[in-house]
Design a protein around this motif. Sequence first.
Motif, mmCIF file in Angstrom:
data_model
loop_
_atom_site.group_PDB
_atom_site.id
_atom_site.type_symbol
_atom_site.label_atom_id
_atom_site.label_comp_id
_atom_site.label_asym_id
_atom_site.label_seq_id
_atom_site.Cartn_x
_atom_site.Cartn_y
_atom_site.Cartn_z
ATOM 1 N N ALA A 25 -11.746 6.684 -3.881
ATOM 2 C CA ALA A 25 -10.837 5.725 -4.516
ATOM 3 C C ALA A 25 -10.941 5.816 -6.036
ATOM 4 O O ALA A 25 -9.931 5.773 -6.754
ATOM 5 N N GLN A 26 -12.174 5.953 -6.550
ATOM 6 C CA GLN A 26 -12.371 6.078 -7.994
ATOM 7 C C GLN A 26 -11.679 7.319 -8.545
ATOM 8 O O GLN A 26 -11.078 7.275 -9.629
ATOM 9 N N LEU A 27 -11.770 8.437 -7.831
ATOM 10 C CA LEU A 27 -11.097 9.659 -8.272
ATOM 11 C C LEU A 27 -9.601 9.425 -8.447
ATOM 12 O O LEU A 27 -8.970 9.988 -9.346
ATOM 13 N N CYS A 28 -9.038 8.589 -7.574
ATOM 14 C CA CYS A 28 -7.602 8.322 -7.591
ATOM 15 C C CYS A 28 -7.235 7.140 -8.483
ATOM 16 O O CYS A 28 -6.067 6.713 -8.508
ATOM 17 N N GLY A 29 -8.225 6.599 -9.194
ATOM 18 C CA GLY A 29 -7.948 5.493 -10.109
ATOM 19 C C GLY A 29 -7.668 4.173 -9.426
ATOM 20 O O GLY A 29 -7.020 3.292 -10.003
ATOM 21 N N ILE A 30 -8.162 3.987 -8.199
ATOM 22 C CA ILE A 30 -7.929 2.752 -7.458
ATOM 23 C C ILE A 30 -9.119 1.811 -7.648
ATOM 24 O O ILE A 30 -10.256 2.172 -7.336
ATOM 25 N N THR A 31 -8.855 0.625 -8.145
ATOM 26 C CA THR A 31 -9.923 -0.364 -8.356
ATOM 27 C C THR A 31 -9.792 -1.580 -7.449
ATOM 28 O O THR A 31 -10.756 -2.322 -7.275
ATOM 29 N N ASP A 32 -8.608 -1.796 -6.871
ATOM 30 C CA ASP A 32 -8.397 -2.940 -5.974
ATOM 31 C C ASP A 32 -8.703 -2.530 -4.537
ATOM 32 O O ASP A 32 -7.820 -2.135 -3.777
ATOM 33 N N VAL A 33 -9.970 -2.580 -4.171
ATOM 34 C CA VAL A 33 -10.427 -2.200 -2.834
ATOM 35 C C VAL A 33 -10.983 -3.441 -2.145
ATOM 36 O O VAL A 33 -11.786 -4.182 -2.731
ATOM 37 N N PHE A 34 -10.567 -3.661 -0.889
ATOM 38 C CA PHE A 34 -10.951 -4.866 -0.163
ATOM 39 C C PHE A 34 -11.596 -4.510 1.180
ATOM 40 O O PHE A 34 -11.194 -3.546 1.841
ATOM 41 N N LYS A 35 -12.581 -5.332 1.574
ATOM 42 C CA LYS A 35 -13.367 -5.084 2.785
ATOM 43 C C LYS A 35 -12.704 -5.731 3.993
ATOM 44 O O LYS A 35 -13.221 -6.676 4.579
ATOM 45 N N VAL A 36 -11.562 -5.219 4.360
ATOM 46 C CA VAL A 36 -10.802 -5.769 5.486
ATOM 47 C C VAL A 36 -10.221 -4.609 6.278
ATOM 48 O O VAL A 36 -9.672 -3.666 5.692
ATOM 49 N N GLY A 37 -10.327 -4.670 7.599
ATOM 50 C CA GLY A 37 -9.804 -3.595 8.430
ATOM 51 C C GLY A 37 -8.903 -4.107 9.541
ATOM 52 O O GLY A 37 -8.672 -5.305 9.683
ATOM 53 N N GLY A 38 -8.397 -3.178 10.336
ATOM 54 C CA GLY A 38 -7.624 -3.504 11.518
ATOM 55 C C GLY A 38 -6.260 -4.105 11.232
ATOM 56 O O GLY A 38 -5.745 -4.059 10.114
ATOM 57 N N ALA A 39 -5.679 -4.690 12.274
ATOM 58 C CA ALA A 39 -4.361 -5.318 12.152
ATOM 59 C C ALA A 39 -4.375 -6.422 11.109
ATOM 60 O O ALA A 39 -3.356 -6.676 10.448
ATOM 61 N N GLN A 40 -5.523 -7.088 10.924
ATOM 62 C CA GLN A 40 -5.602 -8.175 9.941
ATOM 63 C C GLN A 40 -5.438 -7.654 8.513
ATOM 64 O O GLN A 40 -4.884 -8.343 7.646
ATOM 65 N N ALA A 41 -5.889 -6.422 8.246
ATOM 66 C CA ALA A 41 -5.695 -5.827 6.913
ATOM 67 C C ALA A 41 -4.223 -5.543 6.665
ATOM 68 O O ALA A 41 -3.704 -5.757 5.564
ATOM 69 N N VAL A 42 -3.545 -5.059 7.693
ATOM 70 C CA VAL A 42 -2.107 -4.792 7.577
ATOM 71 C C VAL A 42 -1.359 -6.087 7.268
ATOM 72 O O VAL A 42 -0.493 -6.136 6.383
ATOM 73 N N ALA A 43 -1.710 -7.146 7.988
ATOM 74 C CA ALA A 43 -1.064 -8.442 7.753
ATOM 75 C C ALA A 43 -1.333 -8.944 6.338
ATOM 76 O O ALA A 43 -0.433 -9.465 5.663
ATOM 77 N N ALA A 44 -2.573 -8.777 5.860
ATOM 78 C CA ALA A 44 -2.932 -9.261 4.521
ATOM 79 C C ALA A 44 -2.132 -8.543 3.450
ATOM 80 O O ALA A 44 -1.630 -9.161 2.498
#
Length: 433
Positions: free
Chosen positions: A174-193
């Motif tokens: 993620a750092q290589l791609c310049g992404i700083t907004d990373v969240f610890k959520v997975g599954g269908a609930q991450a998609v909904a969020a």
Amino acid sequence: MTPLVWKNLSPARRAAALRRPAQAARPQIADAVSRLVAEVRRGGDSALRRLTAKFDGAKLGSLRVSAAEFAAAATALSSADQRALRTAYRNLRRFHAAQAAKPVRVATMPGIVCEKVTRPIERVGLYVPGGSAPLFSTALMLGVPAQLAGCPVRVLCTPPGRDGRVNPWILFAAQLCGITDVFKVGGAQAVAAMAYGTPTIPKCDKLFGPGNAYVTEAKLQVSRDPAGAAIDMPAGPSEVMVIADRTADASFVAADLLSQAEHGPDSQVVLVTFSEATAFQVALEVQNQLKLLPRRAIAEAALKKSRVLFASSPAEAAEIANAYAPEHLILQLENPRRLLPKITAAGSVFVGPWTPESLGDYASGTNHVLPTYGWARSFSGLGLADFSRTMTVQEATPRGLARLGGTVARLAAAESLVAHRRAVTVRLQKLSR
């Protein structure tokens, strides 16, 4: 792996032979996902913490990955590991940068100019599967084109481990791609969020990334809701089809089949071949190589739902491949390039004995986010264009309107759209004064 002779199968049995295993449970999955999505919309961050504890066994304070966690991830990887990720990153950038759209500007007639311009999607949500095999490579596959497209807001969600941490490989990618907004959520609930937003996780305009049957169903559900989000494609459990003739190395074929089978028990592998001898040699190799795999139980579960199909010719093998429309198609044939023009439906094709599917999974430069469940008949694999949208622009001079206005007024009148006609004629009248 169940052997079947293609030419002896009825149309109904052919369809059954190519059916994906997870589809049988689709109604139950859809109902469960619908409840999860509703729970996240009602409960926001608190619902995400509750569901993360339930499904991932992690009790979280903050859902967001901190700067300290990013720094720890960088130190957790050896210099050799970091070099490997950087090599994959560079190859992906090269291939995806070459896909950049060029602006289009055409004078369709004197005084009438039409253009097509490209703009990045404002807010993109990137889903990286975790679980038993965190797919840090997916962070690169999604992050590189999002970075090149210039999407201003890039959100990445991935399941944490039981210790509440995100895999350091995922964070470094993620750092290589310049992404700083990373969240610890997975599954269908991450998609909904990501589709609807929570106090912590920004609402996104479009969602990307593969996942299991629940993630795929969640993406489909939010994409049908005007208040939800668009999606890249239906990308679910992984699958591979290998077409192999007598010249194929059985150990290579077995390794390719197992590399997909180890993804998960709902993965599917299909071997298309032309003789029992080849199938027998591959089966022996599969059994020998299974003993070497730490994820043997998972691979064995996937193999129980897999198939060996006997084709009468390479042309029939291509017919089977197009009917199945595999996510990954490997051609281990004498002169495999000869068969390639006959392939019309596949997510990604791997040509010849020295091109394992693993190259595309990690570092060749192509994207490994690909359509599954037969969606390769109508969807393409992920590319740079998926992270942007195009707009058409037109501009007319007074001379151009004078030339084209009469045509447009006549066409509008033919459709009985008087206001459309008047939008032209009021201008023509002004020009004639």
